[in-house]
Design a protein around this motif. Structure first.
Motif, PDB file in Angstrom:
ATOM      1  N   GLU A   8       0.828  -1.213   0.000  1.00 31.76           N
ATOM      2  CA  GLU A   8       0.000   0.000   0.000  1.00 31.76           C
ATOM      3  C   GLU A   8       0.858   1.257   0.000  1.00 31.76           C
ATOM      4  N   LEU A   9       1.999   1.195   0.683  1.00 39.02           N
ATOM      5  CA  LEU A   9       2.895   2.345   0.697  1.00 39.02           C
ATOM      6  C   LEU A   9       3.352   2.645  -0.731  1.00 39.02           C
ATOM      7  N   GLY A  10       3.744   1.599  -1.461  1.00 35.12           N
ATOM      8  CA  GLY A  10       4.161   1.777  -2.850  1.00 35.12           C
ATOM      9  C   GLY A  10       3.034   2.373  -3.691  1.00 35.12           C
ATOM     10  N   ARG A  11       1.831   1.850  -3.485  1.00 34.12           N
ATOM     11  CA  ARG A  11       0.681   2.280  -4.285  1.00 34.12           C
ATOM     12  C   ARG A  11       0.307   3.728  -3.976  1.00 34.12           C
ATOM     13  N   THR A  12       0.208   4.070  -2.684  1.00 36.29           N
ATOM     14  CA  THR A  12      -0.204   5.431  -2.323  1.00 36.29           C
ATOM     15  C   THR A  12       0.912   6.433  -2.639  1.00 36.29           C
ATOM     16  N   TRP A  13       2.156   5.963  -2.599  1.00 31.65           N
ATOM     17  CA  TRP A  13       3.260   6.852  -2.985  1.00 31.65           C
ATOM     18  C   TRP A  13       3.145   7.230  -4.461  1.00 31.65           C
ATOM     19  N   ARG A  14       2.867   6.235  -5.307  1.00 32.08           N
ATOM     20  CA  ARG A  14       2.672   6.513  -6.737  1.00 32.08           C
ATOM     21  C   ARG A  14       1.490   7.450  -6.945  1.00 32.08           C
ATOM     22  N   GLN A  15       0.441   7.255  -6.151  1.00 33.48           N
ATOM     23  CA  GLN A  15      -0.739   8.109  -6.235  1.00 33.48           C
ATOM     24  C   GLN A  15      -0.385   9.550  -5.854  1.00 33.48           C
ATOM     25  N   ALA A  59       5.044  11.840  10.192  1.00 38.05           N
ATOM     26  CA  ALA A  59       5.734  12.577   9.127  1.00 38.05           C
ATOM     27  C   ALA A  59       4.850  12.656   7.887  1.00 38.05           C
ATOM     28  N   THR A  60       5.046  13.707   7.102  1.00 34.09           N
ATOM     29  CA  THR A  60       4.234  13.945   5.908  1.00 34.09           C
ATOM     30  C   THR A  60       5.138  14.348   4.743  1.00 34.09           C
ATOM     31  N   MET A  61       4.807  13.868   3.561  1.00 31.11           N
ATOM     32  CA  MET A  61       5.539  14.283   2.352  1.00 31.11           C
ATOM     33  C   MET A  61       4.610  14.287   1.144  1.00 31.11           C
ATOM     34  N   THR A  62       4.982  15.080   0.144  1.00 34.93           N
ATOM     35  CA  THR A  62       4.380  14.924  -1.173  1.00 34.93           C
ATOM     36  C   THR A  62       5.435  14.212  -2.014  1.00 34.93           C
ATOM     37  N   ALA A  63       5.040  13.126  -2.647  1.00 34.04           N
ATOM     38  CA  ALA A  63       6.013  12.334  -3.407  1.00 34.04           C
ATOM     39  C   ALA A  63       6.664  13.193  -4.485  1.00 34.04           C
ATOM     40  N   ASN A  64       7.985  13.111  -4.614  1.00 33.88           N
ATOM     41  CA  ASN A  64       8.685  13.899  -5.626  1.00 33.88           C
ATOM     42  C   ASN A  64       9.594  13.045  -6.507  1.00 33.88           C
ATOM     43  N   SER A  65       9.697  11.768  -6.174  1.00 35.51           N
ATOM     44  CA  SER A  65      10.437  10.856  -7.048  1.00 35.51           C
ATOM     45  C   SER A  65       9.796   9.485  -6.911  1.00 35.51           C
ATOM     46  N   THR A  66      10.063   8.600  -7.859  1.00 39.04           N
ATOM     47  CA  THR A  66       9.361   7.315  -7.848  1.00 39.04           C
ATOM     48  C   THR A  66       9.791   6.438  -6.671  1.00 39.04           C
ATOM     49  N   GLY A  71      10.996   7.337  -3.441  1.00 36.79           N
ATOM     50  CA  GLY A  71      11.269   8.051  -2.187  1.00 36.79           C
ATOM     51  C   GLY A  71      10.455   7.607  -0.989  1.00 36.79           C
ATOM     52  N   ALA A  72       9.587   6.591  -1.152  1.00 35.61           N
ATOM     53  CA  ALA A  72       8.688   6.201  -0.054  1.00 35.61           C
ATOM     54  C   ALA A  72       9.457   5.878   1.226  1.00 35.61           C
ATOM     55  N   GLN A  73      10.637   5.288   1.033  1.00 32.51           N
ATOM     56  CA  GLN A  73      11.459   4.905   2.182  1.00 32.51           C
ATOM     57  C   GLN A  73      11.864   6.119   3.015  1.00 32.51           C
ATOM     58  N   VAL A  74      12.061   7.250   2.345  1.00 30.87           N
ATOM     59  CA  VAL A  74      12.473   8.483   3.030  1.00 30.87           C
ATOM     60  C   VAL A  74      11.375   8.935   4.000  1.00 30.87           C
ATOM     61  N   LEU A  75      10.128   8.812   3.568  1.00 34.81           N
ATOM     62  CA  LEU A  75       8.991   9.180   4.423  1.00 34.81           C
ATOM     63  C   LEU A  75       8.923   8.264   5.645  1.00 34.81           C
ATOM     64  N   LEU A  76       9.127   6.989   5.409  1.00 33.46           N
ATOM     65  CA  LEU A  76       9.096   6.012   6.496  1.00 33.46           C
ATOM     66  C   LEU A  76      10.201   6.316   7.516  1.00 33.46           C
ATOM     67  N   GLU A  77      11.373   6.640   7.004  1.00 31.33           N
ATOM     68  CA  GLU A  77      12.500   6.961   7.894  1.00 31.33           C
ATOM     69  C   GLU A  77      12.235   8.235   8.689  1.00 31.33           C
ATOM     70  N   ALA A  78      11.553   9.207   8.031  1.00 35.37           N
ATOM     71  CA  ALA A  78      11.233  10.462   8.720  1.00 35.37           C
ATOM     72  C   ALA A  78      10.286  10.182   9.896  1.00 35.37           C
ATOM     73  N   ALA A  79       9.286   9.330   9.662  1.00 29.90           N
ATOM     74  CA  ALA A  79       8.350   8.987  10.739  1.00 29.90           C
ATOM     75  C   ALA A  79       9.077   8.248  11.862  1.00 29.90           C
ATOM     76  N   ASP A  80      10.010   7.395  11.476  1.00 25.77           N
ATOM     77  CA  ASP A  80      10.787   6.640  12.456  1.00 25.77           C
ATOM     78  C   ASP A  80      11.661   7.568  13.303  1.00 25.77           C
ATOM     79  N   ARG A  81      12.230   8.588  12.662  1.00 22.21           N
ATOM     80  CA  ARG A  81      13.035   9.578  13.415  1.00 22.21           C
ATOM     81  C   ARG A  81      12.179  10.299  14.440  1.00 22.21           C
TER      82      ARG A  81
END
Ligand SMILES: [Mg+2]
Length: 307
Positions: free
Chosen positions: A158-165, A271-278, A280-290
């Motif tokens: 779902e992370l992959g799917r919503t990131w693409r969305q 954490a919140t992001m607007t996807a800017n590359s195909t 980058g989902a991992q970056v959002l996950l890491e931000a929430a983890d931080r």
């Protein structure tokens, strides 16, 4: 119940594609009772309807002006969102080459025109049943056995799917990482069986705080949960996190060794992001983890948010 399991109880969605109105009407008449019918009279319409409505099965005419049936099938199979939708080609009698190419393109079956109602009905029912069974198996494989919420695999998907969305629609995507405070001490004090019950109760409380059907709560691993909130800004996500905190507190689960009011509490990072590359989902996950780490540093049982 998870919304994607509830989704299996609905009528099957059948898409009819043909450039001759009479062919569509004939098929519509056959299936209108037991199916939700979608119709398209050319390739473009068919592709658009597929992306929007995700039908369970497509009856696809081969010969159409513009994008023909074979090309529609080729494009559907290339797109990860529509890749698994079964396609039955509707071909003219004696067009063996069409059938061969269709099967090579990944069609599950073909029907010959003029349509024989008994044959069409039997084939459509067979493939709808197969689709239902594979959807059901897939859904069960995506549940966490202990808590009944989504598992890690479902979350990753779902992370992959919503990131693409988010990338497509330029919308914000939020993640809440949730960790039960001092859970190891809980297990040491009360034993693993009580530990399991605690995980189930907390999962239930977290889920009660998630209202929209497209939000996803998943068990991330051990005593960690994660919540995916599509189309949600940071403030909105913090509101959900606060509601989760309140629901877990309301359980008033005794935790003698917690040192925080002797009840079970959770720490959260948002954490919140607007996807800017195909990718980058991992970056959002890491931000929430931080942010979760910060919440723990701040004494636990609290929420930290940001990037
Ligand atoms: Mg045609």
């Amino acid at each position: 119940m998870q919304h994607w399991l509830k989704d299996l109880q609905r009528k099957p969605k059948l898409l009819l594609v043909d450039d001759q109105r009479i062919n569509i009407l004939t098929l519509h008449e056959l299936f209108r009772e037991e199916c939700d019918i979608f119709m398209a009279m050319n390739g473009e319409q068919a592709l658009e309807t597929c992306r929007k409505s995700l039908p369970d099965l497509i009856l696809l005419d081969v010969h159409m002006e513009g994008i023909d049936g074979h090309e529609v099938c080729r494009r559907l199979k290339k797109d990860p969102e529509t890749h698994d939708i079964p396609v039955i080609f509707v071909t003219a009698q004696g067009a063996e080459e069409d059938e061969v190419l269709g099967l090579e393109l990944g069609a599950v079956d073909f029907i010959v025109k003029p349509i024989n109602p008994t044959i069409v009905r039997a084939r459509v029912n067979t493939h709808l049943t197969l689709k239902y069974q594979s959807d059901l198996l897939r859904s069960l494989a995506l549940l966490d056995g202990l808590t009944g919420v989504a598992n890690r695999r479902k979350f990753d998907e779902e992370l992959g799917r919503t990131w693409r969305q988010s990338l497509r629609e330029k919308t914000e995507l939020s993640i809440i990482m949730i960790d039960i405070d001092y859970f190891k001490r809980y297990n040491d004090h009360y034993g693993h069986l009580r530990g399991d019950t605690c995980l189930q109760s907390v999962a239930g409380a977290l889920e009660a705080a998630v209202n929209r059907p497209y939000d996803l709560l998943a068990r991330y691993g051990g005593e960690e949960f994660v919540c995916l909130l599509p189309n949600t800004h940071l403030k909105g996500a913090v509101v959900v996190a606060e509601r989760m905190q309140a629901c877990v507190r309301a359980l008033q689960l005794e935790h003698a060794d917690s040192g925080i009011g002797q009840v079970v509490t959770v720490s959260m990072g948002v954490a919140t992001m607007t996807a800017n590359s195909t990718d980058g989902a991992q970056v959002l996950l890491e931000a929430a983890d931080r942010q979760l780490y910060k919440a723990k540093q701040a004494g636990r049982a609290c929420i930290r948010s940001g990037i």
